[in-house]
Design an enzyme around this catalytic site. Structure first.
Site, PDB file in Angstrom:
ATOM      1  N   ASP A 160      39.230  38.626 104.011  1.00  0.00           N
ATOM      2  CA  ASP A 160      37.957  38.102 104.528  1.00  0.00           C
ATOM      3  C   ASP A 160      36.778  38.790 103.835  1.00  0.00           C
ATOM      4  O   ASP A 160      35.785  38.154 103.474  1.00  0.00           O
ATOM      5  CB  ASP A 160      37.894  38.320 106.039  1.00  0.00           C
ATOM      6  CG  ASP A 160      39.153  37.821 106.722  1.00  0.00           C
ATOM      7  OD1 ASP A 160      39.415  36.619 106.654  1.00  0.00           O
ATOM      8  OD2 ASP A 160      39.899  38.647 107.284  1.00  0.00           O
ATOM      9  N   ARG A 163      36.531  37.396 100.349  1.00  0.00           N
ATOM     10  CA  ARG A 163      35.963  36.036 100.385  1.00  0.00           C
ATOM     11  C   ARG A 163      34.456  36.092 100.572  1.00  0.00           C
ATOM     12  O   ARG A 163      33.701  35.386  99.904  1.00  0.00           O
ATOM     13  CB  ARG A 163      36.592  35.259 101.559  1.00  0.00           C
ATOM     14  CG  ARG A 163      38.029  34.856 101.327  1.00  0.00           C
ATOM     15  CD  ARG A 163      38.673  34.355 102.618  1.00  0.00           C
ATOM     16  NE  ARG A 163      39.974  33.759 102.369  1.00  0.00           N
ATOM     17  CZ  ARG A 163      40.877  33.503 103.309  1.00  0.00           C
ATOM     18  NH1 ARG A 163      40.635  33.826 104.572  1.00  0.00           N
ATOM     19  NH2 ARG A 163      42.017  32.932 103.004  1.00  0.00           N
ATOM     20  N   HIS A 188      40.871  39.174 112.692  1.00  0.00           N
ATOM     21  CA  HIS A 188      41.152  38.318 111.525  1.00  0.00           C
ATOM     22  C   HIS A 188      41.485  36.926 112.062  1.00  0.00           C
ATOM     23  O   HIS A 188      42.639  36.567 112.247  1.00  0.00           O
ATOM     24  CB  HIS A 188      42.326  38.884 110.723  1.00  0.00           C
ATOM     25  CG  HIS A 188      42.818  37.915 109.688  1.00  0.00           C
ATOM     26  ND1 HIS A 188      42.090  37.587 108.573  1.00  0.00           N
ATOM     27  CD2 HIS A 188      43.943  37.169 109.620  1.00  0.00           C
ATOM     28  CE1 HIS A 188      42.757  36.694 107.859  1.00  0.00           C
ATOM     29  NE2 HIS A 188      43.881  36.418 108.479  1.00  0.00           N
TER      30      HIS A 188
HETATM   31  P1  NAD Z   1      56.024  32.701 104.483  1.00  0.00           P
HETATM   32  O1  NAD Z   1      56.447  31.766 105.579  1.00  0.00           O
HETATM   33  O2  NAD Z   1      56.036  32.226 103.071  1.00  0.00           O
HETATM   34  O3  NAD Z   1      56.922  34.013 104.549  1.00  0.00           O
HETATM   35  C1  NAD Z   1      57.157  34.698 105.745  1.00  0.00           C
HETATM   36  C2  NAD Z   1      58.482  35.380 105.601  1.00  0.00           C
HETATM   37  O4  NAD Z   1      58.652  36.226 106.738  1.00  0.00           O
HETATM   38  C3  NAD Z   1      59.672  34.409 105.573  1.00  0.00           C
HETATM   39  O5  NAD Z   1      60.495  34.674 104.448  1.00  0.00           O
HETATM   40  C4  NAD Z   1      60.391  34.704 106.890  1.00  0.00           C
HETATM   41  O6  NAD Z   1      61.798  34.516 106.799  1.00  0.00           O
HETATM   42  C5  NAD Z   1      60.022  36.164 107.085  1.00  0.00           C
HETATM   43  N1  NAD Z   1      60.205  36.639 108.446  1.00  0.00           N
HETATM   44  C6  NAD Z   1      60.022  36.004 109.609  1.00  0.00           C
HETATM   45  N2  NAD Z   1      60.360  36.795 110.644  1.00  0.00           N
HETATM   46  C7  NAD Z   1      60.740  37.973 110.108  1.00  0.00           C
HETATM   47  C8  NAD Z   1      61.199  39.190 110.661  1.00  0.00           C
HETATM   48  N3  NAD Z   1      61.374  39.334 111.969  1.00  0.00           N
HETATM   49  N4  NAD Z   1      61.491  40.195 109.818  1.00  0.00           N
HETATM   50  C9  NAD Z   1      61.349  40.056 108.495  1.00  0.00           C
HETATM   51  N5  NAD Z   1      60.946  38.930 107.900  1.00  0.00           N
HETATM   52  C10 NAD Z   1      60.634  37.893 108.706  1.00  0.00           C
HETATM   53  O7  NAD Z   1      54.587  33.216 104.924  1.00  0.00           O
HETATM   54  P2  NAD Z   1      53.470  33.923 104.026  1.00  0.00           P
HETATM   55  O8  NAD Z   1      52.608  32.879 103.433  1.00  0.00           O
HETATM   56  O9  NAD Z   1      54.079  34.945 103.159  1.00  0.00           O
HETATM   57  O10 NAD Z   1      52.575  34.588 105.181  1.00  0.00           O
HETATM   58  C11 NAD Z   1      53.100  35.605 106.001  1.00  0.00           C
HETATM   59  C12 NAD Z   1      52.133  35.941 107.126  1.00  0.00           C
HETATM   60  O11 NAD Z   1      50.915  36.447 106.609  1.00  0.00           O
HETATM   61  C13 NAD Z   1      51.748  34.769 108.020  1.00  0.00           C
HETATM   62  O12 NAD Z   1      51.744  35.223 109.361  1.00  0.00           O
HETATM   63  C14 NAD Z   1      50.347  34.455 107.592  1.00  0.00           C
HETATM   64  O13 NAD Z   1      49.600  33.824 108.616  1.00  0.00           O
HETATM   65  C15 NAD Z   1      49.839  35.839 107.295  1.00  0.00           C
HETATM   66  N6  NAD Z   1      48.626  35.926 106.461  1.00  0.00           N
HETATM   67  C16 NAD Z   1      47.723  36.891 106.767  1.00  0.00           C
HETATM   68  C17 NAD Z   1      46.581  37.041 106.011  1.00  0.00           C
HETATM   69  C18 NAD Z   1      45.555  38.109 106.335  1.00  0.00           C
HETATM   70  O14 NAD Z   1      44.515  38.117 105.683  1.00  0.00           O
HETATM   71  N7  NAD Z   1      45.790  39.001 107.277  1.00  0.00           N
HETATM   72  C19 NAD Z   1      46.363  36.191 104.922  1.00  0.00           C
HETATM   73  C20 NAD Z   1      47.311  35.231 104.609  1.00  0.00           C
HETATM   74  C21 NAD Z   1      48.445  35.100 105.405  1.00  0.00           C
END
Ligand code: NAD
Length: 331
Positions: A160, A163, A188
């Site tokens: 954020d 951005r 966030h």
């Molecule tokens: P993604 O779906 O591509 O990957 C998530 C991975 O986590 C998957 O491989 C899944 O199998 C794994 N997973 C689920 N539960 C799990 C557990 N208990 N232990 C270990 N692994 C587990 O998602 P992504 O695009 O990589 O995003 C991941 C997270 O990050 C999402 O929650 C998304 O909203 C968040 N995110 C946060 C920000 C931020 O600025 N804070 C920015 C972008 C995305």
């Protein structure tokens, strides 16, 4: 003398953010080009094959700093002796799923991972939660890992901040590096408060240069609050490479000294904060670091009625989130 390797855990290792992140950690972009690393990569048992593939590609990168790659699905094994935890893995919001359902589902993940950190991580390990809703997930992990200092926990608002920095530089028609001291306050989420009032351009107050108050209070604020949703609309997937880049920036901010008179944003434990934010929240504040992995909250930033009214909303949302997961944080 060569340095001892640092053990870094990445959860959600088979996901899209991890795929943009792991190779940059291995190349030294995050902890330095003289710092060996051991990667501990966690995902669900169903993602074992994908993790094998990621490991093979990391090996094929022939990274001189990458000393070992450990993959698996048991946090009690994968978190062993780690120095830094990047908790990305979480459940995405399914169709028709309420926010409260998402909070409770993900709460379970962060209770387990908190326990595992408590049992097997190094006591000094730093923890950055990225998986959403990251502030409240971080609060849950922190409460379930009482052996670690509360000051070791962060939730990521750096994307954020980045951005906001870009949009302010574009509007003012200056170089990105001319814009500093951009703060994100709060959660966030769409209630986050990107603060232009304390931001600077070439070390002068940004508001001396950008005087279009209507743009700052409405267009800019909404653009940043809704940027995540705009990326999903455009790409069909949530931001990944920019999130990985922000993780690199967020960790570097802790391990390199903050330039004098500047700060960065990170969501940290609110107890004892100088801005009257209620206790026991993970709230994004302006922070500084000496470069040793620790941080302090920067005091005395300006506010006005407009910003304060927005900050009140993000506080309210975080308190609501906390009340949904109350059972996960009380013992
Ligand atoms: P993604 O779906 O591509 O990957 C998530 C991975 O986590 C998957 O491989 C899944 O199998 C794994 N997973 C689920 N539960 C799990 C557990 N208990 N232990 C270990 N692994 C587990 O998602 P992504 O695009 O990589 O995003 C991941 C997270 O990050 C999402 O929650 C998304 O909203 C968040 N995110 C946060 C920000 C931020 O600025 N804070 C920015 C972008 C995305």
């Amino acid at each position: 003398m060569s340095k001892q390797p640092k053990r870094v855990v990445v959860t959600g290792g088979a996901g899209q953010i991890a795929y943009s992140l792991l190779f940059r950690i291995a190349s030294g972009d995050m902890l330095g080009h003289d710092q060996p690393v051991i990667l501990h990569i966690l995902d669900l048992p169903s993602m074992e094959n994908v993790l094998e593939g990621v490991k093979m590609e990391l090996e094929d990168g022939a990274f001189p700093l990458l000393k070992q790659i450990i993959i698996g699905s048991d946090p009690y094994k994968i978190f062993e002796e780690i120095d830094l935890a990047l908790l990305i893995g979480s459940k995405p919001r399914g169709p028709g799923m309420e926010r409260s359902e998402l909070l409770s589902e993900n709460g379970k993940i962060f209770i387990t991972q908190g326990h595992a950190l408590n049992e097997v991580a190094k006591k000094e390990a730093k923890v950055l939660v990225i998986g959403n809703p990251c502030n409240t997930n971080c609060l849950i992990a922190m409460h379930n890992a009482p052996r670690l200092s509360r000051k070791n926990f962060h939730a990521m608002t750096r994307l954020d901040q980045n951005r906001a920095t870009f949009q302010l530089a574009k509007k003012a028609d200056v170089d990105i590096s001319d814009v500093t001291n951009v703060t994100i306050w709060g959660n966030h989420s769409a209630t986050q408060v990107p603060d232009y009032l304390n931001a600077k351009i070439k070390d002068r107050p940004l508001t001396n240069i950008l005087q279009d108050k209507a743009w700052l209070e409405k267009d800019f604020m909404e653009l940043i609050q809704k940027r995540g949703a705009a990326i999903i609309n455009a790409r069909g997937k949530s931001s990944a490479a920019s999130a990985a880049n922000a993780i690199i920036d967020a960790v570097r901010s802790l391990y390199y000294p903050t330039p004098s008179q500047q700060w960065f944003s990170s969501a940290v434990y609110s107890d004892g904060n100088p801005y009257g934010i209620p206790n026991d929240l993970i709230f994004s504040f302006p922070c500084r670091s000496k470069g040793d992995g620790s941080y302090e909250i920067v005091h005395d930033l300006l506010s006005d009625d407009f910003l304060q009214s927005k900050i009140d909303l993000t506080v309210k949302e975080l308190i609501e989130e906390r009340s949904i997961v109350e059972a996960d944080i009380t013992h």
